[in-house]
Enzyme design. Sequence first.
Site: not given
Ligand code: 13P
Length: 256
Positions: A177, A171, A13, A101, A15, A217, A99
């Site tokens: 992150g 997640e 992803n 976010e 982002k 992560s 997601h």
């Molecule tokens: P990270 O791997 O940067 O922690 O992000 C995970 C994520 O939100 C994937 O959708």
Amino acid sequence: MNRRYRKTIIAGNWKMNRDVSDVRPYGEALLALAGKKPPCEIVVCTPFLMIPAAAEVFRGSPVAVGAQDVSEADNGARTGEVSASQLAAAGAKYVIIGHSERREYHGEDDALVGRKLKTALRHGLRAIVCVGERAAQREKGAEFDVVRRQLREALYGLDLPQLKNTVIAYEPVWAIGTGNTASPLQAEEMCRDIRLTLRDMFGAAAARGTSVLYGGSMKPSNAAELLARPDIDGGLIGGASLNAKDFYEIVRAAEQ
Ligand code: 13P
């Protein structure tokens, strides 16, 4: 992983990172590493703008392209949104839905996630539905209840053929992150509980056949340990997917 019953999937992803000009070098680097027969399904979810370029680089390869969101509406007056049919026409095969976010910055709730899911499936996309608790919810011991409720609402009314095109990604928000990966035990416990909820909703065979990914992560140094667990069928990777070499290291961890 349990390859006998379900697909192993490593999905990146991006982002809101990278640019159109990065797609080709990244794609060529990833394809050089992956060859013709990678050990699992690979998906790269880019920002909307980069989907056509990614679809071109990965055409005819074992890497599928995905989007990170989709409109619940089929078409029409939805300024700023992108429809499932537009995504499919641009070459996307997958779409991430719900997601954390999107939930946090765009107020998406489980009902909307469910509507987006059905729209995406109706237009032939495969969906990666994200669920996961926040730190405060885990501190209260509410993580299983939170995730069960997210799943039940988002998947409500789905039929079995639709479930076949649905992947779940666990997640935990506190792991995204932050470098704070869930322990293999924590991730496995929740992925197993997700499968139990799926069994309750759709029956044992359907639950056994659904891929449940872990995200938060995940990186080359911890991927193998997570993927060794029987109910973790792959990963949804943010930061570590931005570099083709790191991302492919995670794919290789699925070789075990
Ligand atoms: P990270 O791997 O940067 O922690 O992000 C995970 C994520 O939100 C994937 O959708």
